[in-house]
Design a protein around this motif. Structure first.
Motif, PDB file in Angstrom:
ATOM      1  N   LEU A 138       0.832  -1.186   0.000  1.00  0.00           N
ATOM      2  CA  LEU A 138       0.000   0.000   0.000  1.00  0.00           C
ATOM      3  C   LEU A 138       0.873   1.245   0.000  1.00  0.00           C
ATOM      4  CD1 LEU A 138      -3.037   0.719   0.270  1.00  0.00           C
ATOM      5  CD2 LEU A 138      -2.690   0.801   2.713  1.00  0.00           C
ATOM      6  N   LEU A 139       0.595   2.187  -0.900  1.00  0.00           N
ATOM      7  CA  LEU A 139       1.311   3.458  -0.937  1.00  0.00           C
ATOM      8  C   LEU A 139       0.473   4.503  -0.208  1.00  0.00           C
ATOM      9  CD1 LEU A 139       2.764   2.014  -3.383  1.00  0.00           C
ATOM     10  CD2 LEU A 139       3.186   4.325  -4.168  1.00  0.00           C
ATOM     11  N   MET A 140       1.112   5.172   0.759  1.00  0.00           N
ATOM     12  CA  MET A 140       0.418   6.177   1.563  1.00  0.00           C
ATOM     13  C   MET A 140       1.043   7.547   1.314  1.00  0.00           C
ATOM     14  SD  MET A 140      -1.868   4.569   3.410  1.00  0.00           S
ATOM     15  CE  MET A 140      -2.215   5.675   4.753  1.00  0.00           C
ATOM     16  N   HIS A 141       0.204   8.561   1.266  1.00  0.00           N
ATOM     17  CA  HIS A 141       0.621   9.951   1.143  1.00  0.00           C
ATOM     18  C   HIS A 141       0.516  10.553   2.552  1.00  0.00           C
ATOM     19  CE1 HIS A 141       1.084  13.778  -0.927  1.00  0.00           C
ATOM     20  NE2 HIS A 141       0.114  14.248  -0.173  1.00  0.00           N
ATOM     21  N   HIS A 142       1.601  11.149   3.069  1.00  0.00           N
ATOM     22  CA  HIS A 142       1.621  11.672   4.431  1.00  0.00           C
ATOM     23  C   HIS A 142       2.014  13.139   4.415  1.00  0.00           C
ATOM     24  CE1 HIS A 142       3.605  11.714   8.664  1.00  0.00           C
ATOM     25  NE2 HIS A 142       2.367  12.129   8.715  1.00  0.00           N
ATOM     26  N   GLU A 143       1.157  13.983   4.979  1.00  0.00           N
ATOM     27  CA  GLU A 143       1.421  15.419   5.091  1.00  0.00           C
ATOM     28  C   GLU A 143       1.592  15.792   6.556  1.00  0.00           C
ATOM     29  OE1 GLU A 143      -1.871  17.418   3.304  1.00  0.00           O
ATOM     30  OE2 GLU A 143      -1.273  16.891   1.269  1.00  0.00           O
ATOM     31  N   TRP A 144       2.623  16.601   6.841  1.00  0.00           N
ATOM     32  CA  TRP A 144       2.849  17.158   8.171  1.00  0.00           C
ATOM     33  C   TRP A 144       2.236  18.556   8.150  1.00  0.00           C
ATOM     34  CZ3 TRP A 144       5.817  14.584  11.961  1.00  0.00           C
ATOM     35  CH2 TRP A 144       6.392  13.399  11.537  1.00  0.00           C
ATOM     36  N   GLN A 145       1.297  18.813   9.049  1.00  0.00           N
ATOM     37  CA  GLN A 145       0.573  20.079   9.059  1.00  0.00           C
ATOM     38  C   GLN A 145       0.783  20.809  10.378  1.00  0.00           C
ATOM     39  OE1 GLN A 145      -3.427  18.709   8.364  1.00  0.00           O
ATOM     40  NE2 GLN A 145      -3.160  18.758   6.151  1.00  0.00           N
ATOM     41  N   LEU A 146       0.736  22.129  10.293  1.00  0.00           N
ATOM     42  CA  LEU A 146       0.752  22.971  11.485  1.00  0.00           C
ATOM     43  C   LEU A 146      -0.401  23.941  11.359  1.00  0.00           C
ATOM     44  CD1 LEU A 146       2.159  23.665  14.136  1.00  0.00           C
ATOM     45  CD2 LEU A 146       3.517  25.339  12.884  1.00  0.00           C
ATOM     46  N   LEU A 147      -1.326  23.875  12.291  1.00  0.00           N
ATOM     47  CA  LEU A 147      -2.531  24.695  12.290  1.00  0.00           C
ATOM     48  C   LEU A 147      -3.322  24.534  10.992  1.00  0.00           C
ATOM     49  CD1 LEU A 147      -1.128  27.950  13.917  1.00  0.00           C
ATOM     50  CD2 LEU A 147      -2.441  26.133  15.017  1.00  0.00           C
ATOM     51  N   GLY A 148      -3.354  23.325  10.454  1.00  0.00           N
ATOM     52  CA  GLY A 148      -4.135  23.025   9.266  1.00  0.00           C
ATOM     53  C   GLY A 148      -3.439  23.291   7.950  1.00  0.00           C
ATOM     54  N   SER A 149      -2.269  23.895   7.966  1.00  0.00           N
ATOM     55  CA  SER A 149      -1.526  24.176   6.738  1.00  0.00           C
ATOM     56  C   SER A 149      -0.405  23.156   6.578  1.00  0.00           C
ATOM     57  CB  SER A 149      -0.916  25.576   6.782  1.00  0.00           C
ATOM     58  OG  SER A 149      -1.924  26.543   6.891  1.00  0.00           O
ATOM     59  N   THR A 150      -0.254  22.655   5.367  1.00  0.00           N
ATOM     60  CA  THR A 150       0.768  21.644   5.104  1.00  0.00           C
ATOM     61  C   THR A 150       2.140  22.296   5.079  1.00  0.00           C
ATOM     62  OG1 THR A 150      -0.797  20.342   3.816  1.00  0.00           O
ATOM     63  CG2 THR A 150       1.546  19.889   3.468  1.00  0.00           C
ATOM     64  N   LEU A 151       3.046  21.799   5.928  1.00  0.00           N
ATOM     65  CA  LEU A 151       4.419  22.292   5.964  1.00  0.00           C
ATOM     66  C   LEU A 151       5.360  21.388   5.182  1.00  0.00           C
ATOM     67  CD1 LEU A 151       4.861  23.358   9.693  1.00  0.00           C
ATOM     68  CD2 LEU A 151       4.316  24.784   7.733  1.00  0.00           C
ATOM     69  N   TYR A 152       5.112  20.101   5.228  1.00  0.00           N
ATOM     70  CA  TYR A 152       6.020  19.147   4.594  1.00  0.00           C
ATOM     71  C   TYR A 152       5.220  17.937   4.134  1.00  0.00           C
ATOM     72  CZ  TYR A 152       9.757  15.684   4.110  1.00  0.00           C
ATOM     73  OH  TYR A 152      10.590  14.720   3.617  1.00  0.00           O
ATOM     74  N   THR A 153       5.523  17.460   2.957  1.00  0.00           N
ATOM     75  CA  THR A 153       4.904  16.248   2.443  1.00  0.00           C
ATOM     76  C   THR A 153       5.969  15.179   2.342  1.00  0.00           C
ATOM     77  OG1 THR A 153       3.295  17.532   1.182  1.00  0.00           O
ATOM     78  CG2 THR A 153       3.614  15.243   0.539  1.00  0.00           C
ATOM     79  N   SER A 154       5.781  14.093   3.071  1.00  0.00           N
ATOM     80  CA  SER A 154       6.736  12.990   3.034  1.00  0.00           C
ATOM     81  C   SER A 154       6.665  12.295   1.688  1.00  0.00           C
ATOM     82  CB  SER A 154       6.420  11.962   4.116  1.00  0.00           C
ATOM     83  OG  SER A 154       6.561  12.525   5.387  1.00  0.00           O
ATOM     84  N   PRO A 155       7.790  11.756   1.236  1.00  0.00           N
ATOM     85  CA  PRO A 155       7.713  10.920   0.038  1.00  0.00           C
ATOM     86  C   PRO A 155       6.757   9.765   0.299  1.00  0.00           C
ATOM     87  CG  PRO A 155       9.988  11.282   0.699  1.00  0.00           C
ATOM     88  CD  PRO A 155       9.139  11.857   1.769  1.00  0.00           C
ATOM     89  N   SER A 156       6.254   9.174  -0.746  1.00  0.00           N
ATOM     90  CA  SER A 156       5.275   8.097  -0.585  1.00  0.00           C
ATOM     91  C   SER A 156       5.798   7.028   0.362  1.00  0.00           C
ATOM     92  CB  SER A 156       4.946   7.465  -1.932  1.00  0.00           C
ATOM     93  OG  SER A 156       4.247   8.378  -2.721  1.00  0.00           O
ATOM     94  N   VAL A 157       5.000   6.721   1.365  1.00  0.00           N
ATOM     95  CA  VAL A 157       5.330   5.693   2.346  1.00  0.00           C
ATOM     96  C   VAL A 157       4.727   4.386   1.860  1.00  0.00           C
ATOM     97  CG1 VAL A 157       5.049   5.000   4.742  1.00  0.00           C
ATOM     98  CG2 VAL A 157       5.287   7.412   4.171  1.00  0.00           C
ATOM     99  N   THR A 158       5.519   3.332   1.784  1.00  0.00           N
ATOM    100  CA  THR A 158       5.049   2.031   1.341  1.00  0.00           C
ATOM    101  C   THR A 158       4.911   1.115   2.535  1.00  0.00           C
ATOM    102  OG1 THR A 158       6.221   2.325  -0.749  1.00  0.00           O
ATOM    103  CG2 THR A 158       5.515   0.102  -0.205  1.00  0.00           C
ATOM    104  N   LEU A 159       3.717   0.575   2.690  1.00  0.00           N
ATOM    105  CA  LEU A 159       3.438  -0.388   3.755  1.00  0.00           C
ATOM    106  C   LEU A 159       3.170  -1.746   3.134  1.00  0.00           C
ATOM    107  CD1 LEU A 159       0.964   1.796   5.807  1.00  0.00           C
ATOM    108  CD2 LEU A 159       3.342   1.409   6.312  1.00  0.00           C
ATOM    109  N   THR A 160       3.792  -2.779   3.666  1.00  0.00           N
ATOM    110  CA  THR A 160       3.572  -4.135   3.171  1.00  0.00           C
ATOM    111  C   THR A 160       3.246  -5.032   4.342  1.00  0.00           C
ATOM    112  OG1 THR A 160       5.914  -4.666   3.384  1.00  0.00           O
ATOM    113  CG2 THR A 160       5.185  -3.863   1.246  1.00  0.00           C
ATOM    114  N   GLY A 161       2.557  -6.105   4.043  1.00  0.00           N
ATOM    115  CA  GLY A 161       2.221  -7.051   5.087  1.00  0.00           C
ATOM    116  C   GLY A 161       1.406  -8.205   4.545  1.00  0.00           C
ATOM    117  N   MET A 162       1.039  -9.107   5.450  1.00  0.00           N
ATOM    118  CA  MET A 162       0.251 -10.296   5.115  1.00  0.00           C
ATOM    119  C   MET A 162      -1.069 -10.244   5.871  1.00  0.00           C
ATOM    120  SD  MET A 162       2.316 -12.025   3.137  1.00  0.00           S
ATOM    121  CE  MET A 162       1.977 -13.744   3.146  1.00  0.00           C
ATOM    122  N   MET A 163      -2.084 -10.777   5.241  1.00  0.00           N
ATOM    123  CA  MET A 163      -3.377 -10.907   5.900  1.00  0.00           C
ATOM    124  C   MET A 163      -4.008 -12.238   5.501  1.00  0.00           C
ATOM    125  SD  MET A 163      -5.855  -8.244   3.868  1.00  0.00           S
ATOM    126  CE  MET A 163      -4.955  -6.765   4.022  1.00  0.00           C
TER     127      MET A 163
END
Length: 163
Positions: A138-163
């Motif tokens: 799963l590719l996740m988009h992660h934004e770091w916000q301060l008071l509702g405004s985006t300060l930094y956008t992390s590169p795509s975070v990849t999560l893997t696992g088994m179910m």
């Protein structure tokens, strides 16, 4: 731990602004009258309510690429819960199983929990059969916000696992 500290920084910033707003309204009430203080408070509330409109969807979108929109639902499903710092990611995979062959039909993800200062959004994913289990990516988009405004956008975070 970093996620919790960032959320606490956002909480302190919001409480500080609320404190300043409260004292500004109190000062306006003392210097002028109640009507001016109420007008000021309603103006600030109207301005803070303006934000980017979030798309309203009743269900999470299917994250699997290449699956037609009219694909029938499967006859089985699997779920997984993963921690994202102060929040949780819930993953649901739908599949069609015939004999011992699993054909993925859908991958859905939602984020819940204490997300003040963070915005997690699933953007894409894949599901493949691995023996009797499903392996997801799963590719996740992660934004770091301060008071509702985006300060930094992390590169795509990849999560893997088994179910």
């Amino acid at each position: 731990m970093l996620y919790i500290l960032w959320s606490l920084l956002n909480l302190v910033a919001y409480l500080g602004l609320f404190y300043l707003l409260f004292h500004a309204v109190k000062l306006l009430k003392q210097r002028f009258n109640v009507a001016v203080a109420v007008f000021f408070f309603l103006g600030i509330a109207a301005l803070s309510g303006r934000s980017k409109p979030q798309p309203k969807t009743l269900s999470a979108p299917n994250l699997l690429a290449g699956i037609p929109a009219n694909t029938p639902l499967g006859n089985g499903s699997a779920t997984e819960k993963t921690s994202l710092g102060t929040s949780s990611l819930f993953i649901l995979a739908e599949y069609y199983k015939q004999d011992s062959v699993i054909q993925p039909r859908g991958l859905f993800a939602t984020v819940s929990g204490f997300t003040l200062g963070h915005r997690w959004e699933p953007s894409a994913g894949t599901v493949v059969q691995h023996r009797n289990q499903l392996q997801y990516r799963l590719l996740m988009h992660h934004e770091w916000q301060l008071l509702g405004s985006t300060l930094y956008t992390s590169p795509s975070v990849t999560l893997t696992g088994m179910m």
